[in-house]
Design a protein around this motif. Structure first.
Motif, PDB file in Angstrom:
ATOM      1  N   VAL A 371       0.838  -1.200   0.000  1.00 20.68           N
ATOM      2  CA  VAL A 371       0.000   0.000   0.000  1.00 20.68           C
ATOM      3  C   VAL A 371       0.867   1.242   0.000  1.00 20.68           C
ATOM      4  CG1 VAL A 371      -1.669   1.337   1.344  1.00 20.68           C
ATOM      5  CG2 VAL A 371      -1.882  -1.150   1.211  1.00 20.68           C
ATOM      6  N   ASN A 372       0.449   2.230  -0.778  1.00 18.47           N
ATOM      7  CA  ASN A 372       1.102   3.537  -0.768  1.00 18.47           C
ATOM      8  C   ASN A 372       0.020   4.606  -0.649  1.00 18.47           C
ATOM      9  OD1 ASN A 372       3.586   5.174  -1.076  1.00 18.47           O
ATOM     10  ND2 ASN A 372       2.547   5.939  -2.909  1.00 18.47           N
ATOM     11  N   LEU A 373       0.072   5.395   0.430  1.00 18.12           N
ATOM     12  CA  LEU A 373      -0.898   6.473   0.644  1.00 18.12           C
ATOM     13  C   LEU A 373      -0.128   7.780   0.732  1.00 18.12           C
ATOM     14  CD1 LEU A 373      -3.863   7.272   1.215  1.00 18.12           C
ATOM     15  CD2 LEU A 373      -3.352   7.002   3.646  1.00 18.12           C
ATOM     16  N   LYS A 374      -0.443   8.713  -0.150  1.00 19.82           N
ATOM     17  CA  LYS A 374       0.336   9.945  -0.223  1.00 19.82           C
ATOM     18  C   LYS A 374      -0.561  11.168  -0.355  1.00 19.82           C
ATOM     19  CE  LYS A 374       0.946   9.443  -5.253  1.00 19.82           C
ATOM     20  NZ  LYS A 374       1.939   9.266  -6.332  1.00 19.82           N
ATOM     21  N   ILE A 375       0.028  12.331  -0.068  1.00 22.71           N
ATOM     22  CA  ILE A 375      -0.633  13.626  -0.207  1.00 22.71           C
ATOM     23  C   ILE A 375      -0.027  14.344  -1.403  1.00 22.71           C
ATOM     24  CG2 ILE A 375      -1.182  15.836   0.891  1.00 22.71           C
ATOM     25  CD1 ILE A 375      -2.492  13.509   2.260  1.00 22.71           C
ATOM     26  N   MET A 376      -0.892  15.002  -2.199  1.00 20.57           N
ATOM     27  CA  MET A 376      -0.447  15.752  -3.368  1.00 20.57           C
ATOM     28  C   MET A 376      -1.021  17.166  -3.317  1.00 20.57           C
ATOM     29  SD  MET A 376      -0.978  12.852  -6.335  1.00 20.57           S
ATOM     30  CE  MET A 376      -2.748  12.795  -6.062  1.00 20.57           C
ATOM     31  N   ASP A 377      -0.348  18.099  -3.979  1.00 17.01           N
ATOM     32  CA  ASP A 377      -0.882  19.450  -4.081  1.00 17.01           C
ATOM     33  C   ASP A 377      -1.815  19.540  -5.277  1.00 17.01           C
ATOM     34  OD1 ASP A 377       0.723  19.641  -6.353  1.00 17.01           O
ATOM     35  OD2 ASP A 377       2.248  20.886  -5.397  1.00 17.01           O
ATOM     36  N   VAL A 378      -2.343  20.735  -5.548  1.00 15.65           N
ATOM     37  CA  VAL A 378      -3.335  20.899  -6.613  1.00 15.65           C
ATOM     38  C   VAL A 378      -2.740  20.677  -7.996  1.00 15.65           C
ATOM     39  CG1 VAL A 378      -4.843  22.426  -5.298  1.00 15.65           C
ATOM     40  CG2 VAL A 378      -2.932  23.402  -6.605  1.00 15.65           C
ATOM     41  N   LEU A 379      -1.403  20.680  -8.103  1.00 16.23           N
ATOM     42  CA  LEU A 379      -0.739  20.419  -9.388  1.00 16.23           C
ATOM     43  C   LEU A 379      -0.401  18.947  -9.559  1.00 16.23           C
ATOM     44  CD1 LEU A 379       1.660  23.509  -9.557  1.00 16.23           C
ATOM     45  CD2 LEU A 379      -0.596  23.227 -10.631  1.00 16.23           C
ATOM     46  N   GLY A 380      -0.759  18.130  -8.564  1.00 20.95           N
ATOM     47  CA  GLY A 380      -0.506  16.707  -8.660  1.00 20.95           C
ATOM     48  C   GLY A 380       0.876  16.278  -8.208  1.00 20.95           C
ATOM     49  N   ARG A 381       1.608  17.189  -7.555  1.00 21.29           N
ATOM     50  CA  ARG A 381       2.950  16.867  -7.108  1.00 21.29           C
ATOM     51  C   ARG A 381       2.899  16.197  -5.734  1.00 21.29           C
ATOM     52  NH1 ARG A 381       5.175  22.888  -8.179  1.00 21.29           N
ATOM     53  NH2 ARG A 381       3.460  23.185  -6.683  1.00 21.29           N
ATOM     54  N   ASP A 382       3.698  15.134  -5.552  1.00 18.19           N
ATOM     55  CA  ASP A 382       3.756  14.442  -4.271  1.00 18.19           C
ATOM     56  C   ASP A 382       4.439  15.343  -3.242  1.00 18.19           C
ATOM     57  OD1 ASP A 382       2.738  12.409  -5.764  1.00 18.19           O
ATOM     58  OD2 ASP A 382       4.524  11.144  -5.700  1.00 18.19           O
ATOM     59  N   ILE A 383       3.792  15.530  -2.090  1.00 20.98           N
ATOM     60  CA  ILE A 383       4.387  16.389  -1.063  1.00 20.98           C
ATOM     61  C   ILE A 383       4.549  15.665   0.271  1.00 20.98           C
ATOM     62  CG2 ILE A 383       3.607  18.555  -2.085  1.00 20.98           C
ATOM     63  CD1 ILE A 383       1.273  18.566  -0.190  1.00 20.98           C
ATOM     64  N   LYS A 384       3.894  14.513   0.447  1.00 20.90           N
ATOM     65  CA  LYS A 384       4.092  13.756   1.674  1.00 20.90           C
ATOM     66  C   LYS A 384       3.590  12.325   1.481  1.00 20.90           C
ATOM     67  CE  LYS A 384       3.003  13.632   6.640  1.00 20.90           C
ATOM     68  NZ  LYS A 384       4.420  13.601   7.098  1.00 20.90           N
ATOM     69  N   THR A 385       4.342  11.367   1.969  1.00 19.64           N
ATOM     70  CA  THR A 385       3.903   9.977   2.002  1.00 19.64           C
ATOM     71  C   THR A 385       3.444   9.654   3.418  1.00 19.64           C
ATOM     72  OG1 THR A 385       5.419   9.283   0.245  1.00 19.64           O
ATOM     73  CG2 THR A 385       4.563   7.570   1.704  1.00 19.64           C
ATOM     74  N   ILE A 386       2.169   9.300   3.567  1.00 25.35           N
ATOM     75  CA  ILE A 386       1.620   8.978   4.882  1.00 25.35           C
ATOM     76  C   ILE A 386       1.995   7.556   5.290  1.00 25.35           C
ATOM     77  CG2 ILE A 386      -0.519   8.749   6.223  1.00 25.35           C
ATOM     78  CD1 ILE A 386      -1.746  10.858   4.485  1.00 25.35           C
ATOM     79  N   PHE A 387       1.915   6.643   4.334  1.00 27.37           N
ATOM     80  CA  PHE A 387       2.275   5.254   4.622  1.00 27.37           C
ATOM     81  C   PHE A 387       2.695   4.565   3.339  1.00 27.37           C
ATOM     82  CE2 PHE A 387       1.312   0.727   4.941  1.00 27.37           C
ATOM     83  CZ  PHE A 387       2.028   0.400   6.085  1.00 27.37           C
ATOM     84  N   SER A 388       3.703   3.731   3.434  1.00 25.86           N
ATOM     85  CA  SER A 388       4.146   2.926   2.307  1.00 25.86           C
ATOM     86  C   SER A 388       4.665   1.602   2.862  1.00 25.86           C
ATOM     87  CB  SER A 388       5.248   3.634   1.510  1.00 25.86           C
ATOM     88  OG  SER A 388       5.628   2.855   0.380  1.00 25.86           O
ATOM     89  N   GLY A 389       3.972   0.508   2.512  1.00 24.84           N
ATOM     90  CA  GLY A 389       4.375  -0.780   3.028  1.00 24.84           C
ATOM     91  C   GLY A 389       3.317  -1.839   2.816  1.00 24.84           C
TER      92      GLY A 389
END
Length: 429
Positions: A371-389
């Motif tokens: 699982v990979n759960l991430k946060i993106m800005d309005v331009l679709g750029r990754d800015i934070k990974t909440i969980f990956s595993g």
């Protein structure tokens, strides 16, 4: 003489209270609320007696009473197809439409001569095309009609009219639901007593032709909901479920000394009903996860529930004395897997939303997945990974702390195997 005998057969309950997941919201009114509708987790509307129209734009935390163009009349059903376009029908035959979220309303009559007609239900598939069911009864006759509009309710045409001169042969249409602009279903009955037969009608031509595809003998049912393309829930004095578009109805038919007419399916197996024991006065929200074979006793109530809907895992109910309640999805922390295994992927809307600065993001996995759960800005750029595993099948709850982020709109995305889902969250500091 009207028959007043009710079917009495015990429902199989699995008793398990989840009252801690329910929240009472302040509606600001003390009238009976008849129906509730949400287009997303933030924007919702509720309608009821005394021409009451309520609006929330923050997920039900606050409700605003909107100006109504009518007075004293009961508003029966509400449906919005977007944040701005919505419709309401009243018990007196008026049809209301708005294009600005309910700030202003247009009033029209569905029939040129609507005297004596009342309307039970309606369904729009987009901003223009919709259907409504109506009825009129006199001393020696009964009329059931289905009307159609293709211009947002400005004008209506009659698609089907059933006229009877025998009371117990009348077919009054109650609920109507469409899956798309072509395929729809409607329920009809004489609703004379608790042994009335319910007729299930279907159209594949947008209502140009209707066919009676099945009957539910000696059971008057009032409410119809669509779950997917072929699964239907039908509620009344009995709950029926069909998995083939209403042609046949399963054995999971649950009788009780009361009503099961307010229903809200989540999928083919999961959903809720309001059960009202008419003899003891007991009122409950029941939940099933196996298509109605067993039931979970969710919560006992003192009010009568008139409307129910669910969106993104949140269940909303409205009823007497201005009651508005919300059921928050039950989840666990990321380290604790839920024992019950879900059959599908699901990404819930974050809660609360808007938030400051912490919110919860929940998801379900039907299989063991990376699982990979991430946060993106309005331009679709990754800015934070909440969980990956790697995670086992189950339901998870993760906290997102946005203390170091500025106010604004962000997106969160879940990737699990081939499943990818993105939702919007709003940070307001």
């Amino acid at each position: 003489m009207m028959r007043k005998v009710f079917f009495i057969l015990l429902i199989s309950f699995v008793v398990k209270i989840h009252a801690q997941t329910w929240q009472v919201k302040n509606s600001g009114v003390n009238v009976t609320l008849q129906d509730i509708c949400f287009v997303d987790t933030l924007h919702g509307w509720a309608v009821g007696d005394n021409a009451t129209i309520l609006l929330t734009n923050n997920g039900g935390e606050n409700w605003i009473k909107l100006l109504s163009p009518l007075e004293f009349i009961a508003l029966k059903k509400v449906q919005f197809v977007s944040e701005t376009v919505g419709f309401i029908i009243s018990t007196g035959g008026s049809f209301l439409s708005t294009t600005d979220g309910g700030i202003n309303w247009n009033i029209s009559s569905i029939l040129a001569d609507s005297t004596g007609f009342s309307y039970s239900d309606f369904c729009f598939v987009n901003e223009n095309e919709g259907w409504v069911t109506g009825r009129k009864e006199g001393k020696n006759y009964g009329i059931g009609v289905i009307m159609h509009t293709n211009n947002g309710g400005k004008t209506w045409e009659k698609q089907l009219e059933l006229l009877s001169y025998i009371q117990t042969d009348a077919k009054f249409f109650s609920s109507i639901k469409f899956a798309n602009s072509k395929v729809g279903w409607a329920l009809a009955s004489d609703y004379f007593d608790n042994f009335s037969t319910t007729y299930v009608y279907k159209t594949d031509s947008g209502g140009l032709k209707w066919q009676n595809i099945s009957t539910l003998s000696n059971v008057p049912n009032y409410t119809l909901k669509i779950v997917g393309n072929d699964t239907l829930w039908c509620g009344g004095t009995v709950l029926f479920i069909s998995n083939n578009g209403g042609v046949t109805w399963g054995d999971n038919q649950h009788y009780g000394p009361g009503l099961l007419s307010v229903i809200s399916p989540e999928n083919g197996l999961k959903g809720w009903v309001f059960y009202w024991n008419i003899f003891s006065g007991q009122k409950q929200i029941l939940r099933t996860t196996d298509g109605g074979k067993t039931w979970i006793d969710e919560i006992n109530l003192t009010e009568v529930i008139s409307g129910m809907t669910n969106i993104s895992g949140y269940l909303w109910i409205v009823g007497t004395n201005g009651l508005i309640m919300r059921r928050v999805p039950t989840t666990t922390s990321v380290s604790d897997n839920v024992n019950s295994i879900t059959s599908e992927y699901y990404l819930f809307q974050n809660y609360p939303n808007p938030f400051n600065p912490i919110t919860t993001i929940s998801f379900t996995l039907p299989h063991n997945e990376f699982v990979n759960l991430k946060i993106m800005d309005v331009l679709g750029r990754d800015i934070k990974t909440i969980f990956s595993g790697f995670r086992s099948a189950g339901t998870y709850n993760l906290k997102f702390d946005a203390s170091n982020f500025g106010s604004g709109t962000y997106f969160y995305q879940l990737q699990a195997g081939t499943f990818v889902k993105t939702k919007k969250l709003i940070l307001m500091k």
